[in-house]
Every structure is written in structure tokens, then in C-alpha cells.
Write a protein that holds these residues in place. Structure first.
Motif, mmCIF file in Angstrom:
data_model
loop_
_atom_site.group_PDB
_atom_site.id
_atom_site.type_symbol
_atom_site.label_atom_id
_atom_site.label_comp_id
_atom_site.label_asym_id
_atom_site.label_seq_id
_atom_site.Cartn_x
_atom_site.Cartn_y
_atom_site.Cartn_z
ATOM 1 N N ALA A 83 6.874 -0.182 1.852
ATOM 2 C CA ALA A 83 5.865 0.762 2.331
ATOM 3 C C ALA A 83 4.664 0.050 2.947
ATOM 4 O O ALA A 83 3.834 0.682 3.598
ATOM 5 N N GLU A 84 4.551 -1.274 2.737
ATOM 6 C CA GLU A 84 3.441 -2.047 3.282
ATOM 7 C C GLU A 84 3.783 -2.723 4.607
ATOM 8 O O GLU A 84 3.030 -3.566 5.109
ATOM 9 N N ALA A 85 4.897 -2.348 5.221
ATOM 10 C CA ALA A 85 5.339 -3.009 6.450
ATOM 11 C C ALA A 85 4.319 -2.877 7.576
ATOM 12 O O ALA A 85 4.212 -3.767 8.429
ATOM 13 N N GLY A 86 3.558 -1.794 7.598
ATOM 14 C CA GLY A 86 2.563 -1.601 8.660
ATOM 15 C C GLY A 86 1.480 -2.666 8.648
ATOM 16 O O GLY A 86 1.144 -3.245 9.688
ATOM 17 N N ILE A 87 0.926 -2.935 7.478
ATOM 18 C CA ILE A 87 -0.127 -3.951 7.401
ATOM 19 C C ILE A 87 0.456 -5.333 7.673
ATOM 20 O O ILE A 87 -0.226 -6.210 8.227
ATOM 21 N N ALA A 88 1.735 -5.546 7.321
ATOM 22 C CA ALA A 88 2.382 -6.828 7.596
ATOM 23 C C ALA A 88 2.532 -7.042 9.100
ATOM 24 O O ALA A 88 2.200 -8.120 9.627
ATOM 25 N N LEU A 89 3.020 -6.025 9.809
ATOM 26 C CA LEU A 89 3.151 -6.150 11.265
ATOM 27 C C LEU A 89 1.792 -6.307 11.922
ATOM 28 O O LEU A 89 1.616 -7.130 12.832
ATOM 29 N N ALA A 90 0.806 -5.550 11.463
ATOM 30 C CA ALA A 90 -0.529 -5.635 12.056
ATOM 31 C C ALA A 90 -1.130 -7.018 11.886
ATOM 32 O O ALA A 90 -1.851 -7.507 12.766
ATOM 33 N N ASN A 91 -0.840 -7.672 10.762
ATOM 34 C CA ASN A 91 -1.399 -9.001 10.503
ATOM 35 C C ASN A 91 -0.648 -10.098 11.254
ATOM 36 O O ASN A 91 -1.201 -11.165 11.516
ATOM 37 N N ASP A 93 1.404 -12.261 10.409
ATOM 38 C CA ASP A 93 1.771 -13.421 9.602
ATOM 39 C C ASP A 93 1.106 -13.249 8.246
ATOM 40 O O ASP A 93 0.347 -12.298 8.027
ATOM 41 N N ALA A 94 1.375 -14.204 7.348
ATOM 42 C CA ALA A 94 0.712 -14.135 6.052
ATOM 43 C C ALA A 94 -0.798 -14.240 6.222
ATOM 44 O O ALA A 94 -1.565 -13.552 5.531
ATOM 45 N N THR A 95 -1.239 -15.070 7.128
ATOM 46 C CA THR A 95 -2.641 -15.142 7.522
ATOM 47 C C THR A 95 -2.734 -14.634 8.951
ATOM 48 O O THR A 95 -1.881 -14.956 9.787
ATOM 49 N N THR A 96 -3.724 -13.842 9.253
ATOM 50 C CA THR A 96 -3.797 -13.125 10.518
ATOM 51 C C THR A 96 -3.473 -14.003 11.729
ATOM 52 O O THR A 96 -4.118 -15.029 11.965
ATOM 53 N N ALA A 110 -5.708 -12.470 4.487
ATOM 54 C CA ALA A 110 -4.738 -13.378 3.877
ATOM 55 C C ALA A 110 -3.886 -12.548 2.942
ATOM 56 O O ALA A 110 -4.360 -12.101 1.890
ATOM 57 N N LEU A 111 -2.650 -12.276 3.337
ATOM 58 C CA LEU A 111 -1.755 -11.434 2.541
ATOM 59 C C LEU A 111 -1.037 -12.271 1.498
ATOM 60 O O LEU A 111 -0.443 -13.304 1.818
ATOM 61 N N GLU A 112 -1.082 -11.815 0.252
ATOM 62 C CA GLU A 112 -0.414 -12.517 -0.836
ATOM 63 C C GLU A 112 0.350 -11.520 -1.697
ATOM 64 O O GLU A 112 -0.095 -10.387 -1.900
ATOM 65 N N ARG A 113 1.478 -11.953 -2.213
ATOM 66 C CA ARG A 113 2.255 -11.124 -3.135
ATOM 67 C C ARG A 113 1.620 -11.164 -4.523
ATOM 68 O O ARG A 113 1.222 -12.221 -5.008
ATOM 69 N N GLN A 114 1.537 -10.019 -5.163
ATOM 70 C CA GLN A 114 1.091 -9.942 -6.550
ATOM 71 C C GLN A 114 1.846 -8.802 -7.229
ATOM 72 O O GLN A 114 1.694 -7.635 -6.865
ATOM 73 N N ASP A 115 2.670 -9.159 -8.237
ATOM 74 C CA ASP A 115 3.522 -8.180 -8.912
ATOM 75 C C ASP A 115 2.846 -7.475 -10.077
ATOM 76 O O ASP A 115 3.386 -6.497 -10.585
ATOM 77 N N VAL A 359 7.481 -10.834 8.456
ATOM 78 C CA VAL A 359 6.254 -11.119 7.722
ATOM 79 C C VAL A 359 6.439 -10.797 6.248
ATOM 80 O O VAL A 359 5.998 -11.554 5.365
ATOM 81 N N MET A 360 7.088 -9.671 5.949
ATOM 82 C CA MET A 360 7.326 -9.293 4.555
ATOM 83 C C MET A 360 8.097 -10.391 3.819
ATOM 84 O O MET A 360 7.753 -10.785 2.702
ATOM 85 N N ALA A 361 9.171 -10.910 4.444
ATOM 86 C CA ALA A 361 9.972 -11.944 3.796
ATOM 87 C C ALA A 361 9.137 -13.191 3.537
ATOM 88 O O ALA A 361 9.289 -13.851 2.499
ATOM 89 N N LYS A 362 8.226 -13.496 4.459
ATOM 90 C CA LYS A 362 7.387 -14.684 4.295
ATOM 91 C C LYS A 362 6.362 -14.480 3.182
ATOM 92 O O LYS A 362 6.162 -15.353 2.332
ATOM 93 N N VAL A 363 5.703 -13.334 3.174
ATOM 94 C CA VAL A 363 4.681 -13.069 2.164
ATOM 95 C C VAL A 363 5.310 -12.944 0.777
ATOM 96 O O VAL A 363 4.771 -13.461 -0.214
#
Length: 594
Positions: A83-91, A93-96, A110-115, A359-363
Motif C-alpha cells: 500500500a506504500e508503493a506510491g511514496i516509494a515511486l515518488a521518492n 529510491d531509498a533516499t530521494t 530517507a525511506l527505511e523499513r520498520q516492522d 524501490v520497495m524491494a530495495k527498501v
């Protein structure tokens, strides 16, 4: 296998005034061993490697917005969730990325995974400490987090405990997308045809989490009691195995299918019976790819309820620090604008979905872009026993979707109803852990979305993605059915004053689903059968009219159907006053149609 986020909100620690403190017990897994009565709680094409599709350049419908603070990078924590694919595409990369939508809007993330939600709260507390100390561009903690929106009542309570001493608050400012089938309650396939067969089930779940919520809501809608104590067993209720991770719930179910069961004290009506029973887990509250593992290694289970039916339950809620955002409104608006524009690009073009999935796979640091893209839109696969099962399913949200969800531009405030329903569930089943649900207005701020809409008229006028109902489509199955004791004036179809709170509660409970609603009127056997049939028809129509009058965007006329049965379907004997009162009812059914 991806690991589902663990929103336990336990052992949360935050630097507050230089001291580390525990915050909230809302989702604490361990419980004192006390006994309480079980109660009813209030296929798409996907892009593949080598695809010839060309990524479309998103249109900057909000390009007139003032640039944000372009040289500041805001740390943003994401769940592993499509559901976060939009912000991933907009960014980009992991860093803009330099040529991304975010960068063009003057926003850097700076996008980071946090479970773990507990860690999210702790990171937001660190950020809040910086803000409280007057730091304009905090380097510590996280500026933004994204959570499953139905978990907001518990998350907000925990964040309040962490931030209050700092004079700081958190706020939801929008929704980046939805789970639309990805999260589910899995039980033996026979439950689909007869929900009452969920009684006596034993489901592995992270208690008080979003997927647990799905099971609980399904129980409530079908009047199935829930045993809130994960150490006892009630054969007439839905029971749970408390786990700390979704992978654990799935692994325990696989083990149970091979004979690994447990012995529990049996309870009935909240009292120990003195009996013990060997019971085996037969269900799980999970998500993709956990459901894939269960389908392949166990089989025979179905998604009896999911965010496909409860389509408004789980928005991807983005949360920031209230005080910092008020000082940087352009940053917030432009972040949302870029995410919403990327959402439109993903909806329009599979190559954009694959770009977002890269981007999702990278983050997330697992799986391939093709895997993320496949399960974004969802697929139907065969399980180990040859049964079809739907896996995955999420969407991204644009500006119009947010205006609709947040009740702006004259729409029904669906997110407030989600907050009310799921906050109420947690409070009713676990009052000690969740004694108070904070007011919705304290934790959701729709002003940024509203301001964005006023500055982007083209996007604001776009149509949100909502279900289309066909009044003539035949019903194929009943998903849930529940009776409501709505009091009418004697012999009339007008409501007594005490009926209004019941109608309000019913509206909240029904609105979070996206299914067709069937309203059926029933009477006792006093009087003429023909007159009773006519009266039950008028009463069903009165309830239908009330739903449409009080939430027209959620209940268009094509969605609501009425049926009248008079005194022909009693649920109790008519020879007592109590029995006749039970028979004077309105049944609400959520039905699937062709």
C-alpha cells in the motif's frame, strides 16, 4: 518470506527528559490468567522483467505549490506493505532520487523499513525531543511513520504516553493506500458457507493487531462470541493463540496440521468448567506471503474475511509530529502531493508499478520487484488441496481517494468510522490495556489534504476509487448477518428516540465494509400476518432510508436492498414477551453479488 509488522506496542522506550521509560501495555502479548466471559465484540496482469511497457511520466497537477525545505531529509519508517508503493515511486529510491517527484517538489526523504510499532513510537519520541528543544531540522528519530490505519487507536494512545511530557503530539495527515485483500483471517473452507462454524476455532494471531481485527470484526458481524483469554478454550467462541509474529502464527498452524496441539482449561459463559481439552490451531490471521505458505503447506483453508470485504479498514496512514508539521506545512503538503501523483501513475501504467516495486524491494531488503508487483494487485492460486485462494491485493491512494476517506467535500468520514469501530473493539475486549480511545479529532488532521485540494483543483475534482453497486445483480453468498434491536413506535415505521444510538452504531459497523447491504424486517406474530408483512417492509425501508440520509456517499441507493418477512422467520418462541421482543428485529446482511 516477508515478516509482517509486529505492532505490539510493548516494551516501548523513548528518550524523554533524558530517561528511558516504558510507555503502553495496549498490545502486550502476556496477560494475567483470569477468566472472563466470551463476548461478541461490539486476478490482474502484473509487469514482469523485460516488459515492453514504458513508464509514464507522472503529471504534476500540483506544480504550483511552493517548494518545501529542499535540503532537509526527513527519515520515514515504512511497513513492508504494498500500500506504500506510491511514496516509494515518488521518492525514486531509498533516499530521494534527483529526478523524482519528491525532489521536484522540494522534499527529501530517507525511506527505511520498520516492522515494529513500538520502535516507531520510540523513534517519533526521539524526533519530538528534538522539536521540543527547538531544533528546526531534527537529525534524531523519525519525522514520519506509516501504520495500518485501523491500529491508530492503540498507536495514538502509546504515542501520547511517550510525547505528553514533551508537550508534543502525533497526527495522521493522510492515507497512502489501502490493503484490499492482502490481510486476512484464514479458517477451514467450510466456514465460508456457514460462519457459525467459526465457533470453537483456534486462530494464531498477534493480538490487537490489524489482521486480528479482521477476525474479531467477522465474529462481531456474525454474532460469534470471542474468548479474549489466550490461555483458555471456549467451544462456543472464537479463540486465539497469542503469538509475537505472523510467521509464528503460520508455523504453529503448520505444526498443528501435523499433530502439534495443546491442552487448555475449558470455559463456558466466563466460568471454568473443570474440564481440560486438547485443542489444535485451525486458523491464522496473516498476510501475504504468510497465506501463500499456508496454502502450499496446509491447504483447505479460505480467507473467510479480509480487507477485500472490509475494504475501508486498513488505510496506510502516514503520521508526523504535529508541532513540526505546523512549522513546515509546505513540506507536508508537497510530500502528500508527490505521493498522490505517483499513485495515479501506478494506477495508470504497469511499468510504473514495477518501478515502484523496485524501490520497495530495495527498501524492504527482500524479494524481487516482480514479486512485489505481483502481489500488489493480487492473484488467485491453487492451494495444496486444489482450492482457489486469493493472495495479495493492495492499492495506492491519490488526492481524490483521501478526500473521500477523510470525509471532505461533503463525503461521509469513513476514517472516523474505522477509528470508532476498531478502537471500540480493543476497548471492549481489553479494557485494562485500552481504557480510553482518544478523540478522533486529536489524532487526525485533514487540513493538509484539504489545503492541497484547494491548490490543485484538477486533482480535487477527480473521482475516488469506490465500489460500483448494481441493484439488479443477484446475491451469490452471505458474508455476514447480524440482528439489531431497533425500537419502533408501536405499529409504525418511525423510530423511538432510543433507536438512534443503535442506528448510529449499526452505521459505523456496516460502513467499514464495501459489500452490498441487505436490510430485512421482521415482526412478532401479534396481529394479522398480512399487516405484519407490510409493517416489516416499511420498517426495513425506514432503516435503508436512514442509512442513505446519514451517510449518502457510503450508502448509495444501489447498495442497500430491503426484504420483508413479517412473522415468518422467528428466532424465538412468540409465547413470551421476551421472545416476541427478539422477533421484532431488523437483520443486516453483508452479501456478495455477481
Amino acid at each position: 518470506m516477508a515478516i509482517k509488522p509486529l505492532p505490539r506496542l510493548l516494551l516501548i522506550v523513548a528518550a524523554v527528559g533524558g530517561a528511558w521509560v516504558g510507555i503502553n501495555r495496549y498490545t502486550q502479548v502476556a496477560h494475567a490468567h483470569s477468566v472472563s466471559a466470551s463476548s461478541v465484540p461490539s486476478q490482474a496482469d502484473v509487469p514482469v522483467a523485460g516488459s515492453t511497457a514504458t513508464a509514464a511520466q507522472p503529471t504534476l497537477v500540483t506544480s504550483t505549490l511552493a517548494p518545501a525545505t529542499g535540503d532537509y531529509t526527513a527519515r520515514t519508517l515504512l511497513l513492508p506493505w504494498n500500500a506504500e508503493a506510491g511514496i516509494a515511486l515518488a521518492n525514486g529510491d531509498a533516499t530521494t532520487a534527483a529526478d523524482s517527484l519528491m525532489a521536484r517538489h522540494g522534499v527529501h526523504l530517507a525511506l527505511e523499513r520498520q516492522d515494529d510499532y513500538s520502535q516507531m513510537v520510540a523513534e517519533q519520541a526521539l524526533f519530538a525531543q528534538e522539536v521540543a528543544n527547538g531544533v528546526a531540522r531534527p537529525a534524531k528519530g523519525a519525522a514520519f511513520v506509516v501504520i495500518m490505519g485501523d491500529a491508530l487507536p492503540g498507536y495514538a494512545a502509546s504515542a501520547k504516553a511517550a510525547l505528553d511530557k514533551l508537550g508534543q503530539q502525533i497526527e495522521v495527515v493522510g492515507a497512502l493506500g489501502y490493503s484490499r485483500g492482502e490481510d486476512k483471517c484464514m479458517l477451514p473452507a467450510e466456514v465460508v458457507a456457514d460462519p457459525q462454524k467459526a465457533r470453537g476455532s483456534l486462530i494464531g494471531a498477534v493480538l490487537r493487531d490489524g489482521d486480528w481485527n479482521i477476525c474479531i470484526k467477522y465474529a462481531a458481524d456474525n454474532r460469534i462470541p470471542v474468548n479474549a483469554d489466550p490461555k483458555t478454550y471456549d467451544p462456543d467462541a472464537m479463540n486465539f493463540v497469542s503469538v509475537g509474529a505472523f510467521t509464528e502464527a503460520d508455523e504453529k498452524l503448520i505444526a498443528a496440521s501435523k499433530g502439534a496441539c495443546e491442552t487448555r482449561p475449558v470455559v463456558s459463559a466466563g466460568k471454568l468448567t473443570g474440564e481440560s481439552r486438547r485443542v489444535c490451531q485451525n486458523g491464522t490471521a496473516t498476510w501475504t506471503p504468510g497465506d501463500v505458505k499456508i496454502a502450499r503447506e496446509v491447504g483447505g483453508l479460505a480467507a473467510v474475511a479480509s480487507t477485500r470485504e472490509y475494504m475501508w479498514q486498513m488505510p496506510a496512514a502516514i503520521i508526523g509530529n504535529k508541532q513540526w508539521m505546523a512549522q513546515n506545512p509546505a513540506f507536508v503538503k508537497n510530500l502528500l502531493a508527490a505521493s498522490f501523483e505517483a499513485s495515479d501513475a501506478i494506477k495508470a501504467n504497469d511499468a510504473n508499478l514495477l518501478a515502484a516495486s523496485t524501490v520497495m524491494a530495495k527498501v524492504m531488503k527482500e524479494q524481487t520487484p516482480e514479486w512485489w508487483a505481483k502481489y500488489h494487485r493480487g492473484v488467485v492460486e491453487k492451494d495444496s488441496k486444489g482450492l482457489d485462494i486469493r493472495l495479495g491485493g493492495s492499492t495506492t491512494n491519490n488526492l481524490a481517494d483521501n478526500l473521500y476517506l477523510l470525509g471532505l467535500n461533503g463525503n461521509d468520514n469513513l476514517y472516523k468510522r474505522v477509528y470508532t469501530v476498531y478502537g471500540g473493539i480493543a476497548k471492549s475486549l481489553y479494557p485494562q490495556e485500552m481504557p480510553v480511545v482518544l478523540p478522533y479529532e486529536q489524532v487526525v488532521n485533514a487540513s493538509y489534504v484539504q489545503a492541497l485540494a484547494s491548490e490543485a483543483t484538477a486533482a480535487a475534482s477527480a473521482r475516488p476509487a469506490t465500489p460500483v453497486f448494481d441493484a439488479s445483480a443477484p446475491a451469490t453468498s452471505t458474508f455476514a448477518k447480524r440482528s439489531w434491536a431497533i425500537e419502533f413506535d408501536t405499529g409504525k415505521a418511525t423510530f423511538r428516540p432510543q433507536a438512534i444510538p443503535v442506528l448510529d452504531a449499526m452505521l459505523d459497523q456496516v460502513a467499514v465494509s464495501g459489500l452490498t447491504v441487505q436490510v430485512s424486517g421482521h415482526t412478532d406474530n401479534v396481529g394479522d400476518p398480512a399487516s405484519n408483512l407490510a409493517l416489516s417492509k416499511r420498517r426495513a425501508e425506514a432503516v435503508s432510508a436512514w442509512l442513505q440520509a446519514n451517510a449518502s456517499s457510503s450508502f448509495p441507493k444501489e447498495r442497500v436492498r430491503t426484504r420483508a418477512y413479517g412473522d415468518q422467520q422467528p428466532v424465538a418462541a412468540n409465547d413470551t414477551a421476551e421472545g416476541r421482543a427478539r422477533n421484532r428485529r431488523v437483520d443486516i446482511a453483508l452479501v456478495r453479488t455477481e
